[in-house]
Design a protein around this motif. Structure first.
Motif, PDB file in Angstrom:
ATOM      1  N   ALA A  23       2.657 -27.364  32.901  1.00 31.29           N
ATOM      2  CA  ALA A  23       3.837 -26.512  32.740  1.00 31.29           C
ATOM      3  C   ALA A  23       3.961 -25.531  33.908  1.00 31.29           C
ATOM      4  CB  ALA A  23       3.749 -25.755  31.420  1.00 31.29           C
ATOM      5  N   ALA A  24       2.845 -24.923  34.317  1.00 29.10           N
ATOM      6  CA  ALA A  24       2.896 -23.937  35.402  1.00 29.10           C
ATOM      7  C   ALA A  24       3.303 -24.610  36.716  1.00 29.10           C
ATOM      8  CB  ALA A  24       1.541 -23.253  35.543  1.00 29.10           C
ATOM      9  N   LEU A  25       2.778 -25.828  36.951  1.00 33.63           N
ATOM     10  CA  LEU A  25       3.146 -26.534  38.187  1.00 33.63           C
ATOM     11  C   LEU A  25       4.619 -26.936  38.188  1.00 33.63           C
ATOM     12  CD1 LEU A  25       0.021 -28.842  38.718  1.00 33.63           C
ATOM     13  CD2 LEU A  25       0.740 -26.953  40.190  1.00 33.63           C
ATOM     14  N   ARG A 162     -17.185 -27.691  32.392  1.00 27.72           N
ATOM     15  CA  ARG A 162     -16.739 -27.203  33.708  1.00 27.72           C
ATOM     16  C   ARG A 162     -15.319 -27.675  33.997  1.00 27.72           C
ATOM     17  NH1 ARG A 162     -18.708 -23.094  35.785  1.00 27.72           N
ATOM     18  NH2 ARG A 162     -17.094 -23.655  37.264  1.00 27.72           N
ATOM     19  N   MET A 163     -14.971 -28.857  33.501  1.00 24.75           N
ATOM     20  CA  MET A 163     -13.620 -29.372  33.759  1.00 24.75           C
ATOM     21  C   MET A 163     -12.570 -28.484  33.086  1.00 24.75           C
ATOM     22  SD  MET A 163     -11.891 -31.708  35.314  1.00 24.75           S
ATOM     23  CE  MET A 163     -10.251 -32.455  35.248  1.00 24.75           C
ATOM     24  N   VAL A 164     -12.884 -27.968  31.896  1.00 24.44           N
ATOM     25  CA  VAL A 164     -11.923 -27.063  31.242  1.00 24.44           C
ATOM     26  C   VAL A 164     -11.702 -25.843  32.141  1.00 24.44           C
ATOM     27  CG1 VAL A 164     -11.404 -25.637  29.229  1.00 24.44           C
ATOM     28  CG2 VAL A 164     -12.600 -27.778  28.911  1.00 24.44           C
ATOM     29  N   ILE A 165     -12.786 -25.290  32.669  1.00 25.60           N
ATOM     30  CA  ILE A 165     -12.650 -24.093  33.515  1.00 25.60           C
ATOM     31  C   ILE A 165     -11.855 -24.414  34.779  1.00 25.60           C
ATOM     32  CG2 ILE A 165     -13.942 -22.335  34.845  1.00 25.60           C
ATOM     33  CD1 ILE A 165     -14.017 -22.054  31.729  1.00 25.60           C
ATOM     34  N   ALA A 166     -12.119 -25.590  35.362  1.00 26.54           N
ATOM     35  CA  ALA A 166     -11.374 -25.977  36.572  1.00 26.54           C
ATOM     36  C   ALA A 166      -9.875 -26.075  36.261  1.00 26.54           C
ATOM     37  CB  ALA A 166     -11.906 -27.296  37.110  1.00 26.54           C
ATOM     38  N   LEU A 167      -9.538 -26.618  35.081  1.00 28.49           N
ATOM     39  CA  LEU A 167      -8.118 -26.730  34.704  1.00 28.49           C
ATOM     40  C   LEU A 167      -7.509 -25.357  34.449  1.00 28.49           C
ATOM     41  CD1 LEU A 167      -8.280 -29.814  32.279  1.00 28.49           C
ATOM     42  CD2 LEU A 167      -7.188 -29.723  34.530  1.00 28.49           C
ATOM     43  N   ILE A 168      -8.277 -24.504  33.761  1.00 25.49           N
ATOM     44  CA  ILE A 168      -7.780 -23.157  33.446  1.00 25.49           C
ATOM     45  C   ILE A 168      -7.550 -22.375  34.747  1.00 25.49           C
ATOM     46  CG2 ILE A 168      -8.561 -20.915  32.507  1.00 25.49           C
ATOM     47  CD1 ILE A 168      -7.608 -22.635  30.238  1.00 25.49           C
ATOM     48  N   GLN A 169      -8.511 -22.459  35.666  1.00 26.05           N
ATOM     49  CA  GLN A 169      -8.353 -21.753  36.948  1.00 26.05           C
ATOM     50  C   GLN A 169      -7.174 -22.320  37.736  1.00 26.05           C
ATOM     51  OE1 GLN A 169     -12.368 -22.179  38.645  1.00 26.05           O
ATOM     52  NE2 GLN A 169     -12.513 -19.959  38.559  1.00 26.05           N
ATOM     53  N   ALA A 171      -4.513 -23.723  36.451  1.00 23.96           N
ATOM     54  CA  ALA A 171      -3.290 -23.260  35.790  1.00 23.96           C
ATOM     55  C   ALA A 171      -2.992 -21.821  36.206  1.00 23.96           C
ATOM     56  CB  ALA A 171      -3.446 -23.360  34.269  1.00 23.96           C
ATOM     57  N   GLU A 172      -4.035 -20.996  36.234  1.00 26.99           N
ATOM     58  CA  GLU A 172      -3.857 -19.594  36.615  1.00 26.99           C
ATOM     59  C   GLU A 172      -3.362 -19.498  38.066  1.00 26.99           C
ATOM     60  OE1 GLU A 172      -7.301 -16.964  36.642  1.00 26.99           O
ATOM     61  OE2 GLU A 172      -6.111 -15.463  35.586  1.00 26.99           O
ATOM     62  N   ALA A 173      -3.958 -20.326  38.938  1.00 26.88           N
ATOM     63  CA  ALA A 173      -3.535 -20.310  40.347  1.00 26.88           C
ATOM     64  C   ALA A 173      -2.072 -20.734  40.477  1.00 26.88           C
ATOM     65  CB  ALA A 173      -4.428 -21.237  41.166  1.00 26.88           C
ATOM     66  N   ALA A 174      -1.597 -21.569  39.519  1.00 29.78           N
ATOM     67  CA  ALA A 174      -0.198 -22.016  39.563  1.00 29.78           C
ATOM     68  C   ALA A 174       0.726 -21.013  38.862  1.00 29.78           C
ATOM     69  CB  ALA A 174      -0.083 -23.388  38.911  1.00 29.78           C
ATOM     70  N   GLY A 175       0.181 -19.891  38.362  1.00 29.08           N
ATOM     71  CA  GLY A 175       1.020 -18.824  37.805  1.00 29.08           C
ATOM     72  C   GLY A 175       0.851 -18.570  36.317  1.00 29.08           C
TER      73      GLY A 175
END
Ligand SMILES: Cc1cc2nc3c(=O)[nH]c(=O)nc-3n(C[C@H](O)[C@H](O)[C@H](O)COP(=O)(O)OP(=O)(O)OC[C@H]3O[C@@H](n4cnc5c(N)ncnc54)[C@H](O)[C@@H]3O)c2cc1C
Length: 527
Positions: A23-25, A162-169, A171-175
């Motif tokens: 969604a953020a992307l 770790r994959m969840v954290i990579a996705l969360i980060q 998403a955050e980087a995308a806003g």
């Protein structure tokens, strides 16, 4: 009430994190709430395979079931995308299936050959028929007695927490705005009954806040129906939960980088023994189970795994050899009449309720990206007032951590004097590893606290400041993975983690004590 966003996502596991990123992307304003830690639910307790589903393939062939074919095909396509976009966390793995009856050899080989054919260009390597001698040479774990031969094939393996954290980060980087330890307790509606937001309880601060949104997605895995009942107390159950446990054994039980697939358990399922974080991960079971944030591991399930493993493995394991256990709940789509949950198709569902709540349920880790894409497509179709500024780009977007090559990162870490920790750091943080050095307050912070894994104080500080660590087990179980594979070592490191969190987060004495008690209790029961 906070400023309104386009979308609120409830649940920070594979499904919710994938949806928030997509969604953020696409240019939507997104906020995600997770009641515990990101990935603390099923998404950190999986078998950690990125797979098309060998099990579904058998059902597709036996019952000529088109839906199962589609599942395998989508899984294999997504497997390739997953491995490409999360290169620091996912890799191909060769698995050996030992066979003790002659007639099984052509049957299993034909199945895995078909798996390759469906993979097409997404293949990770060709399946092969192996003589007993070659199989034993390639994987010494297998019991040689009466071994007739084996079949080797390829799938993907990954670090789920770790994959969840990579996705969360990402998403955050995308806003996106992301909050762990925030539980959605109420769906807020307008007089016409349309959802306009949610009420959220900050479980650490103890405060409650209302957030407004144009749309809300329920991505709560096993808790799907709890949220559906907040929306409509009469909503029929959509999800059935079944528990799957894993046990972790020392590496001597699997002295090989190759995994083992046990083709048939007494309840007709597959069992895996995989190299994971320097240990041997064995799973899983399938038992109908009650909803629980930290599902228990029963002695019966442990014995089931040991019994089957010992049937196929040269070295026989007992309960005393076990380093750690964990259990996860499968969020399976309920199907009216069925005998056991093992026969349910792990299909996903996208249901919009009359109030506008979109529930996304079921699926498997491997297909998180495709599920997120379908979910946002459904959302946009149901909400003409929401418009994307970009099309879905997740298939071509590497996650945070996978945007620089391994060679470049390893060289930078060596230049920082962190050669000894480099493998450990790259495997967990990928290209973000190079920032960990900046979180050291003194040279001491860069010295390993344990010989293996070589965790440093700088790493713990980094995860508190950059990876949303708010409770000791957020680090000990999900960021470092230690508690998932070695409970005793995680307990040994607990005082250090408490000390650093106290420093970084300025806890008072009462909250420090309660954090310590909770961590000890979960590490000695079910994480
Ligand atoms: C034993 C086992 C092995 C598996 N192995 C594999 C495998 O090898 N490969 C594979 O592809 N798939 C595998 N799967 C499937 C895969 O793990 C799941 O499909 C996937 O993790 C589900 O993710 P999820 O986000 O839907 O659920 P979860 O990870 O459970 O996330 C849902 C989140 O919602 C949160 N939540 C609930 N209520 C609220 C609320 N009110 N407010 C805020 N947050 C809330 C929960 O705390 C939870 O973190 C396995 C599953 C199990 C159980």
């Amino acid at each position: 009430m906070n400023q309104s966003v386009d979308l609120i996502v409830i649940g920070g596991g594979a499904t919710g994190a994938g949806i928030a990123l997509d969604a953020a992307l696409r240019g939507l304003k997104v906020t995600l709430f997770e009641q515990n830690d990101f990935g603390e639910g099923t998404s950190s307790r999986s078998t950690k395979l990125v797979h098309g589903g060998v099990r579904y393939l058998e059902a597709a062939v036996k019952h000529l079931d088109l839906e199962q074919w589609k599942l395998v095909h989508e899984g294999l396509r997504e497997r390739k995308t997953f491995l490409r976009n999360a290169a620091h966390l996912a890799h191909p793995i060769e698995l050996i299936t030992p066979l003790y009856k002659w007639y099984e050899l052509p049957y299993v080989y034909a199945g895995l050959f078909l798996y390759d054919l469906i993979s097409g260009r997404a293949t990770l390597g060709r399946s092969r028929l192996l003589s007993a001698k070659t199989a034993l040479k390639r994987n010494r774990a297998i019991d040689p007695d009466h071994l007739k031969g084996a079949v080797s094939y390829f799938d993907g393996a990954f670090n789920d927490a770790r994959m969840v954290i990579a996705l969360i980060q990402s998403a955050e980087a995308a806003g996106a705005h992301v909050h762990n330890h925030h539980a959605v307790t109420e769906l807020v509606k307008d007089p016409e009954g349309r959802i306009t937001g949610v009420r959220v309880h900050d479980t650490l601060a103890g405060t409650d806040t209302q957030y407004a949104a144009t749309a809300v997605i329920n991505a709560t895995g096993p808790f799907t129906d709890t949220i559906r009942h907040l929306d409509d107390p009469d909503a029929p159950p959509l999800v059935e939960t079944s528990s799957g446990i894993h046990i972790v054994l020392p590496a001597r039980f699997l002295p090989s980088p190759l995994g083992v697939m046990i083709p048939k358990t007494s309840d007709g399922r597959l069992l895996f023994a995989l190299p994971y974080q320097g240990h041997c991960l064995v799973g899983t079971t399938d038992q109908p189970a009650a909803l629980d944030e930290h599902p228990p591991v029963t002695g019966e399930e442990v014995d089931f795994l040991l019994e089957h493993l010992n049937h196929y493995f040269a070295l026989k394991a007992t309960r005393d050899d076990i380093l750690a256990t964990f259990s996860g709940l499968r969020p399976l789509i309920a199907s009216g009449d069925h005998g056991s949950t093992a026969t349910l198709v792990r299909e996903s569902e996208y249901i919009t309720s009359p109030s506008g709540l979109l529930t996304v349920a079921g699926g498997k880790w491997t297909s998180y990206r495709a599920m997120a894409e379908k979910a946002i497509d459904c959302l946009l179709a149901a909400h003409p007032d929401l418009t994307q500024t970009h099309p879905c780009t997740t298939a071509d977007t590497p996650v945070i951590g996978s945007r620089a090559s391994r060679e470049v990162v390893m060289k930078q870490l060596a230049d920082q004097g962190l050669a000894r920790q480099a493998e450990h750091l790259y495997a967990h943080y990928g290209d973000q590893s190079v920032f960990i050095e900046h979180h050291a307050r003194s040279p001491n912070d860069l010295k390993p606290l344990l010989s293996d894994p070589p965790i440093t104080r700088a790493e713990i500080r980094y995860t508190i400041q950059k990876e949303y660590v708010r409770k000791p087990l957020d680090f000990l179980v999900r960021r470092s993975g230690l508690g998932l594979v070695e409970r005793e070592k995680a307990l040994t490191l607990l005082p250090e983690v408490l000390e650093l969190m106290n420093e970084e987060l300025s806890w008072n004495r009462v909250s420090r004590k309660s954090m310590e008690n909770e961590a000890k209790q979960l590490l000695s029961t079910s994480i």
